[in-house]
Design an enzyme around this catalytic site. Sequence first.
Site, PDB file in Angstrom:
ATOM      1  N   ASN A  85       0.868  -1.176   0.000  1.00 27.11           N
ATOM      2  CA  ASN A  85       0.000   0.000   0.000  1.00 27.11           C
ATOM      3  C   ASN A  85       0.908   1.230   0.000  1.00 27.11           C
ATOM      4  O   ASN A  85       1.455   1.599   1.038  1.00 27.11           O
ATOM      5  CB  ASN A  85      -0.887  -0.030   1.262  1.00 27.11           C
ATOM      6  CG  ASN A  85      -1.680   1.252   1.452  1.00 27.11           C
ATOM      7  OD1 ASN A  85      -1.787   2.069   0.531  1.00 27.11           O
ATOM      8  ND2 ASN A  85      -2.233   1.443   2.638  1.00 27.11           N
ATOM      9  N   LYS A 101       0.151   4.210  -0.327  1.00 28.61           N
ATOM     10  CA  LYS A 101      -0.509   5.430   0.189  1.00 28.61           C
ATOM     11  C   LYS A 101      -0.252   6.573  -0.805  1.00 28.61           C
ATOM     12  O   LYS A 101      -0.214   6.328  -2.002  1.00 28.61           O
ATOM     13  CB  LYS A 101      -0.028   5.736   1.607  1.00 28.61           C
ATOM     14  CG  LYS A 101      -0.140   4.508   2.517  1.00 28.61           C
ATOM     15  CD  LYS A 101       0.049   4.796   3.964  1.00 28.61           C
ATOM     16  CE  LYS A 101      -0.090   3.485   4.737  1.00 28.61           C
ATOM     17  NZ  LYS A 101      -0.061   3.645   6.182  1.00 28.61           N
ATOM     18  N   HIS A 154      -9.556   1.459   5.066  1.00 26.36           N
ATOM     19  CA  HIS A 154      -8.278   1.732   5.742  1.00 26.36           C
ATOM     20  C   HIS A 154      -8.515   2.790   6.825  1.00 26.36           C
ATOM     21  O   HIS A 154      -9.277   3.735   6.619  1.00 26.36           O
ATOM     22  CB  HIS A 154      -7.232   2.203   4.722  1.00 26.36           C
ATOM     23  CG  HIS A 154      -5.854   2.215   5.301  1.00 26.36           C
ATOM     24  ND1 HIS A 154      -5.434   3.200   6.157  1.00 26.36           N
ATOM     25  CD2 HIS A 154      -4.815   1.352   5.184  1.00 26.36           C
ATOM     26  CE1 HIS A 154      -4.191   2.936   6.546  1.00 26.36           C
ATOM     27  NE2 HIS A 154      -3.793   1.814   5.959  1.00 26.36           N
ATOM     28  N   GLU A 209      -6.864   5.249   7.733  1.00 20.41           N
ATOM     29  CA  GLU A 209      -6.579   6.636   7.330  1.00 20.41           C
ATOM     30  C   GLU A 209      -7.770   7.231   6.577  1.00 20.41           C
ATOM     31  O   GLU A 209      -8.064   8.426   6.689  1.00 20.41           O
ATOM     32  CB  GLU A 209      -5.297   6.672   6.482  1.00 20.41           C
ATOM     33  CG  GLU A 209      -4.067   6.441   7.368  1.00 20.41           C
ATOM     34  CD  GLU A 209      -2.872   5.843   6.665  1.00 20.41           C
ATOM     35  OE1 GLU A 209      -2.808   5.851   5.422  1.00 20.41           O
ATOM     36  OE2 GLU A 209      -1.973   5.342   7.386  1.00 20.41           O
ATOM     37  N   GLU A 265      -5.327  -4.340  10.966  1.00 19.93           N
ATOM     38  CA  GLU A 265      -4.311  -3.291  11.074  1.00 19.93           C
ATOM     39  C   GLU A 265      -4.560  -2.473  12.338  1.00 19.93           C
ATOM     40  O   GLU A 265      -5.347  -1.509  12.308  1.00 19.93           O
ATOM     41  CB  GLU A 265      -4.379  -2.363   9.861  1.00 19.93           C
ATOM     42  CG  GLU A 265      -4.076  -3.046   8.546  1.00 19.93           C
ATOM     43  CD  GLU A 265      -3.450  -2.081   7.549  1.00 19.93           C
ATOM     44  OE1 GLU A 265      -2.398  -2.413   7.013  1.00 19.93           O
ATOM     45  OE2 GLU A 265      -4.016  -0.993   7.329  1.00 19.93           O
ATOM     46  N   GLY A 295       2.592   2.734  10.632  1.00 19.06           N
ATOM     47  CA  GLY A 295       3.555   3.806  10.381  1.00 19.06           C
ATOM     48  C   GLY A 295       4.299   4.259  11.623  1.00 19.06           C
ATOM     49  O   GLY A 295       4.965   5.291  11.612  1.00 19.06           O
ATOM     50  N   SER A 311       3.552  -1.692  10.387  1.00 21.88           N
ATOM     51  CA  SER A 311       5.014  -1.725  10.585  1.00 21.88           C
ATOM     52  C   SER A 311       5.636  -3.092  10.298  1.00 21.88           C
ATOM     53  O   SER A 311       6.576  -3.514  10.976  1.00 21.88           O
ATOM     54  CB  SER A 311       5.383  -1.251  11.996  1.00 21.88           C
ATOM     55  OG  SER A 311       4.975   0.099  12.178  1.00 21.88           O
ATOM     56  N   GLY A 347       2.785  -0.952   4.272  1.00 25.13           N
ATOM     57  CA  GLY A 347       2.835   0.464   3.920  1.00 25.13           C
ATOM     58  C   GLY A 347       4.255   0.900   3.619  1.00 25.13           C
ATOM     59  O   GLY A 347       4.789   0.690   2.523  1.00 25.13           O
ATOM     60  N   GLY A 348       4.903   1.497   4.608  1.00 31.15           N
ATOM     61  CA  GLY A 348       6.231   2.094   4.426  1.00 31.15           C
ATOM     62  C   GLY A 348       7.227   1.183   3.727  1.00 31.15           C
ATOM     63  O   GLY A 348       7.934   1.616   2.800  1.00 31.15           O
TER      64      GLY A 348
HETATM   65  P1  PGA Z   1       2.871   0.612   7.604  1.00 36.22           P
HETATM   66  O1  PGA Z   1       1.385   0.794   7.006  1.00 36.22           O
HETATM   67  O2  PGA Z   1       3.387  -0.707   7.070  1.00 36.22           O
HETATM   68  O3  PGA Z   1       3.643   1.781   7.118  1.00 36.22           O
HETATM   69  O4  PGA Z   1       2.726   0.578   9.094  1.00 36.22           O
HETATM   70  C1  PGA Z   1       0.507  -0.279   6.836  1.00 36.22           C
HETATM   71  C2  PGA Z   1      -0.801   0.212   6.257  1.00 36.22           C
HETATM   72  O5  PGA Z   1      -1.262   1.296   6.638  1.00 36.22           O
HETATM   73  O6  PGA Z   1      -1.405  -0.454   5.408  1.00 36.22           O
END
Ligand code: PGA
Length: 248
Positions: A13, A15, A92, A94, A164, A170, A209, A230-231
């Site tokens: 993802n 983002k 999600h 966010e 999640e 993040g 993470s 994500g990251g």
């Molecule tokens: P992250 O994000 O791996 O950066 O923690 C995961 C996500 O929001 O899907």
Amino acid sequence: MQTNIRRSLVVGNWKMNGDKSLIGKMQSCLSQVDLGNMDWAICPPAPYLGLFDSSVRLGVQNVSQFDSGAHTGETSVSMVKELGCQYVIVGHSERREDNFESNEIVALKVQKILDAGLTPILCIGEPESIRDAGNVFDYLTTQLNAVVTLLGISAFANIVLAYEPIWAIGTGKTASPEQAQEVHAFIREYLAKQDSNIAAGTVILYGGSVKGSNAQELFSQADVDGGLIGGASLNPEDFLSICLAANQ
Ligand code: PGA
């Protein structure tokens, strides 16, 4: 990952990150290995979808709950289908927070995605205050109930779930493998109470993470079937090492 009917899945993802040069780097990194024992996909920002080659299975991070019309800034599920997407991330945290997406709106989006024959990756997860208060299972039950109420348990035959925890997204604060397994087992039990076959077949990803260094331990838990990344999905080598951890 157990040897069972579920195939492992890792989804990147991006983002609102990445650029055109990352697309080429990601494609060439992932093409060097055989990831034949698993599924993987990238969900880039929608404007980049048409720039990937056919070696990459694609998804998007959101779609509208409407079919078409006067909804400025929105993207319909038929548009993303035309561009060859297979997966749609929905709900999600966010988007729930930034765009005020309620459980009911999320359920409507899941319906649109399923009607189009695409696979929703339905995200659920609790904020830290809910975990501290010991209410994780009730919180997740409410999130899941909204989809079951609208679509019935049978819809979950075609839904991928992603647990999640918001406090892990993040932040570098990953859930421990035991914490992830405890919640994944609870989710599978929630499904099993309504349909044991569907529960046994539902892919449940962990997100929050995940990195190359912790993926193997998380994915070795009985009910963790892969990850939503994500990251670390912005770094081709990291993303590849997470895929390799799932490709067992
Ligand atoms: P992250 O994000 O791996 O950066 O923690 C995961 C996500 O929001 O899907």
